[in-house]
Design a protein around this motif. Sequence first.
Motif, short mmCIF file in Angstrom:
data_model
loop_
_atom_site.label_atom_id
_atom_site.label_comp_id
_atom_site.label_asym_id
_atom_site.label_seq_id
_atom_site.Cartn_x
_atom_site.Cartn_y
_atom_site.Cartn_z
N GLY A 193 -18.05 -11.39 -4.10
CA GLY A 193 -18.56 -12.16 -2.96
C GLY A 193 -19.83 -11.56 -2.35
O GLY A 193 -20.21 -11.90 -1.23
N LYS A 194 -20.47 -10.66 -3.11
CA LYS A 194 -21.62 -9.89 -2.61
C LYS A 194 -22.68 -10.77 -1.89
O LYS A 194 -23.09 -11.81 -2.40
CB LYS A 194 -22.28 -9.16 -3.79
N GLY A 195 -23.05 -10.31 -0.72
CA GLY A 195 -24.15 -10.96 0.00
C GLY A 195 -23.70 -11.82 1.17
O GLY A 195 -24.49 -12.11 2.07
N ILE A 196 -22.44 -12.21 1.15
CA ILE A 196 -21.92 -13.03 2.25
C ILE A 196 -20.79 -12.23 2.91
O ILE A 196 -19.75 -12.00 2.27
CB ILE A 196 -21.37 -14.39 1.73
N SER A 197 -21.00 -11.84 4.17
CA SER A 197 -20.10 -10.87 4.80
C SER A 197 -18.62 -11.27 4.69
O SER A 197 -17.77 -10.47 4.30
CB SER A 197 -20.49 -10.67 6.26
N PHE A 198 -18.32 -12.54 4.98
CA PHE A 198 -16.90 -12.92 5.02
C PHE A 198 -16.32 -13.21 3.63
O PHE A 198 -15.13 -13.49 3.49
CB PHE A 198 -16.68 -14.10 5.97
N MET A 199 -17.19 -13.18 2.62
CA MET A 199 -16.67 -13.38 1.26
C MET A 199 -16.51 -12.06 0.51
O MET A 199 -15.78 -11.99 -0.47
CB MET A 199 -17.62 -14.28 0.46
#
Lengths: 305, 266
Positions: free
Chosen positions: B235-241
Amino acid sequence: MTLSIREAFGKELVKIGKKNKKIVAVSCDLKDACKLSFFFNKFPKRSFEIGIAEANAVGIAAGLSMSGFRPFLASFASFITGKNVEIRTSISYNKCGVVIVGTHGGLIGPDGATQSSVQDVAVMRSLPYFEIFQPSTPNETKQIINYTAKNKKPTYLRIARNEVIEFLPKNYKFKAGTPSIIYKGKNNLVISSGPILANCFAAVKKIKKNIGILNLSSLKPLDEKHMVRILKKYKNIITVEDHSIIGGLGSIIAEICAKNKLNKNLKIHGIKDDFVDSDTPSSLEKFYKLDIKSLEKIFKKFFKI
Amino acid sequence: MSKKNALECCKNIRKKILFSIYHARSGHVGPSLSSVELIYSILKFGINYKKINRNKFILSKGHAAPAFYAALDEFNLLKKNELKTLRKVNSRLQGHPDKKKLNHVDSGTGALGQGLSISIGYYLGSKLLNKKNKIFCLLGDGEIQEGQIWESAMYIGAHKIKDIIVFIDGNKFQNERSISETLPEKNLLEKWNSFGFKTTKINGHSLQALSKVIKGFLQNQNKKPLLVYCDTIKGKGISFMENNNKFHSVKDLSEENYKKAISELS
């Protein structure tokens, strides 16, 4: 003269390989048994021994095919067609031209159930783009190998280990998709292919009545219109196969009859929904009622002769 | 292309992954986001789609298809608005890569474990034709639980095949849970070493580390088959992912989450 079908396959592939440099061979530690060893000896650079790793061999054959080669991947039918998800994704989904050669289909002898493939046609028929052939004599084997070597379709060849007499007429010409009538007969028709066809042939000869015989070596593709025209001419039809009665040659005929509303007296004779035992091939044929004598009885009873 | 531009490209690829999955209303977002830099670097340095005889890229972890499509789009190899057709009938962008539909796909994948064997086949074919093509194969860290991977690793090691580079996208998660909760990887690199590979571990989000390893491979610097374990974040790059396996495969990416994710990249 008798020659085993697998031997005819192995020798013909060498002949073709001399001219066609795109033919390559892939083995899973069974090249001697599958007679792929002839090709290995002649063309070592174009031959790949993968080891006892059929899944890897399927993927490697797919990669070779997508590089422009025509790989013949041979193993026991039960082992290689058992790699369904690998064949499905790596070969079928890519529509790539691998020829899978399954030897030891049917009643192979004392090695027993695990090595005897009586489900392979059913398994392979459902895979998209695959062509499926089961040669019945050495001569037909040669013709089928030549046909498959030339085209680029995913192909399954069911090659028997049995020794078979050359009973097809000398001018016999194999044509993919076209069923071939050996005897015309009247009202009654026997449909089979592979080495069991030879037994059917002998049984019909013994009965000395007007029974037709049809060689269905091209299991897929199959010219349905042509097949319907043939089936319409007969009242009683029996299919005979050294394969499960589920999903094989008999099922193909039953599907065509149902789809085309052909109201026929149809009997599917083959291996019941079970594994087969160990014994000599001839004892097994007797036990599963696929030998000449049993077939003679079955035909007489079914055709009311 | 400068480093800044490459960073920008990867950001765009992430946006495109989210965009296509949002429109498809489903897709493997987490394992696509973890492999962005990997796929970008492989395509940028390794594959020239304009050449007929070219290197090959086998995306063995076929569920990262959205990242592959997004990267192709970033290199201007897809049609305008094509990303919107992800996972739709008649689209070239099927849920998992389909070679019959999209020429850039070197092999259809989706049932895990098969891409490394196909890579070997491509290598053998290239060798028979006396070509010196290189093969890039990208595996998932969950995917290597498949036995076929080890069949192919054994073959590559035994035959000392140096023209295949194997990447593992080490994002530490698989479909349901983390790798460590499912089948903990013990001495993973040692296992590959024992099969005859040279192994290296790099930061899979470092464009610099990736370009170094790929360029070395293309220049035939490796004396053994090469395995590159890429430490990545699912989920790299999207905090909640990030590291949140709820986003392994989304059923429906809500508009709220989509907008939030895009704003984090802007």
